[in-house]
Design a protein around this motif. Structure first.
Motif, PDB file in Angstrom:
ATOM      1  N   THR A  68      15.029  -1.203 -26.574  1.00 52.43           N
ATOM      2  CA  THR A  68      14.044  -1.402 -27.642  1.00 52.43           C
ATOM      3  C   THR A  68      13.709  -2.879 -27.729  1.00 52.43           C
ATOM      4  N   LYS A  69      12.437  -3.196 -27.558  1.00 55.62           N
ATOM      5  CA  LYS A  69      11.979  -4.585 -27.586  1.00 55.62           C
ATOM      6  C   LYS A  69      11.399  -4.972 -28.929  1.00 55.62           C
ATOM      7  N   TYR A  93      21.543  -1.196 -34.419  1.00 58.32           N
ATOM      8  CA  TYR A  93      20.683  -2.177 -33.747  1.00 58.32           C
ATOM      9  C   TYR A  93      21.201  -2.489 -32.347  1.00 58.32           C
ATOM     10  N   ALA A  94      22.517  -2.532 -32.173  1.00 60.07           N
ATOM     11  CA  ALA A  94      23.085  -2.755 -30.834  1.00 60.07           C
ATOM     12  C   ALA A  94      22.698  -1.609 -29.908  1.00 60.07           C
ATOM     13  N   ARG A  95      22.737  -0.388 -30.414  1.00 65.99           N
ATOM     14  CA  ARG A  95      22.331   0.757 -29.601  1.00 65.99           C
ATOM     15  C   ARG A  95      20.848   0.659 -29.236  1.00 65.99           C
ATOM     16  N   TYR A  96      20.007   0.286 -30.206  1.00 67.78           N
ATOM     17  CA  TYR A  96      18.584   0.113 -29.901  1.00 67.78           C
ATOM     18  C   TYR A  96      18.397  -0.915 -28.789  1.00 67.78           C
ATOM     19  N   SER A 116      16.694  -8.186 -36.091  1.00 66.77           N
ATOM     20  CA  SER A 116      17.934  -7.466 -35.782  1.00 66.77           C
ATOM     21  C   SER A 116      17.968  -7.038 -34.324  1.00 66.77           C
ATOM     22  N   LEU A 117      16.817  -6.635 -33.785  1.00 65.06           N
ATOM     23  CA  LEU A 117      16.765  -6.281 -32.365  1.00 65.06           C
ATOM     24  C   LEU A 117      17.116  -7.489 -31.502  1.00 65.06           C
ATOM     25  N   GLY A 118      16.762  -8.672 -31.976  1.00 66.16           N
ATOM     26  CA  GLY A 118      17.093  -9.897 -31.254  1.00 66.16           C
ATOM     27  C   GLY A 118      18.492 -10.415 -31.562  1.00 66.16           C
TER      28      GLY A 118
END
Length: 143
Positions: free
Chosen positions: A70-71, A62-65, A19-21
């Motif tokens: 956030t990696k 997740y977009a905010r992270y 999700s971070l990606g």
């Protein structure tokens, strides 16, 4: 239950990082949660439903992270406290890795305590208790 819950959180970690990606399907992420859940933090207690609004909130989260750098999220440890044959409290120790402009990357350790229920042989999160994420990020210069 222990092996199922540990495998569940390995999947949770993998989906979080996807999700971070920007690569995770929110249906897969939402499937980690029960139909209803509770969340507690220093900001208070909230109840929610695993519905379209929840998926939208996760997508925005997740977009905010990603926006704050956030990696990666890594599980350092999982300790389970069984409640009965279908429920446990999973104490999950996380390390979050952040990229910061004009500063070295930083790793921040924190814990989240998840209420987990076995439904049809599958673990589902039906609640969690966390610390003050915003204060922790501010203290480390991430936000």
């Amino acid at each position: 239950m222990e092996s199922s819950v540990r495998a569940f959180f390995e999947r949770y970690e993998r989906l979080f990082n996807q999700s971070l990606g920007g690569d995770a399907d929110m249906e897969d992420v939402a499937a980690l949660y029960a139909t209803d859940f509770i969340a507690a933090s220093p900001a208070g207690v909230a109840a929610g439903k695993n519905d379209g609004h929840f998926r939208e909130a996760m997508t925005e989260g997740y977009a905010r992270y990603r926006d704050i750098g956030t990696k990666e999220m890594r599980i350092r440890d999982i300790r389970l406290s069984p409640i009965d044959d279908r429920h446990c409290l999973a104490h999950v120790a996380w390390t979050a890795l952040y990229t910061r402009a004009d500063q070295p990357d930083i790793a921040i350790d924190f814990d989240v305590h998840y209420l987990v229920q076995m439904l049809d042989g599958q673990p589902k999160v039906f609640g969690w208790v966390s610390g003050d994420e915003q204060a922790l990020l501010k203290a480390h210069g991430v936000i």
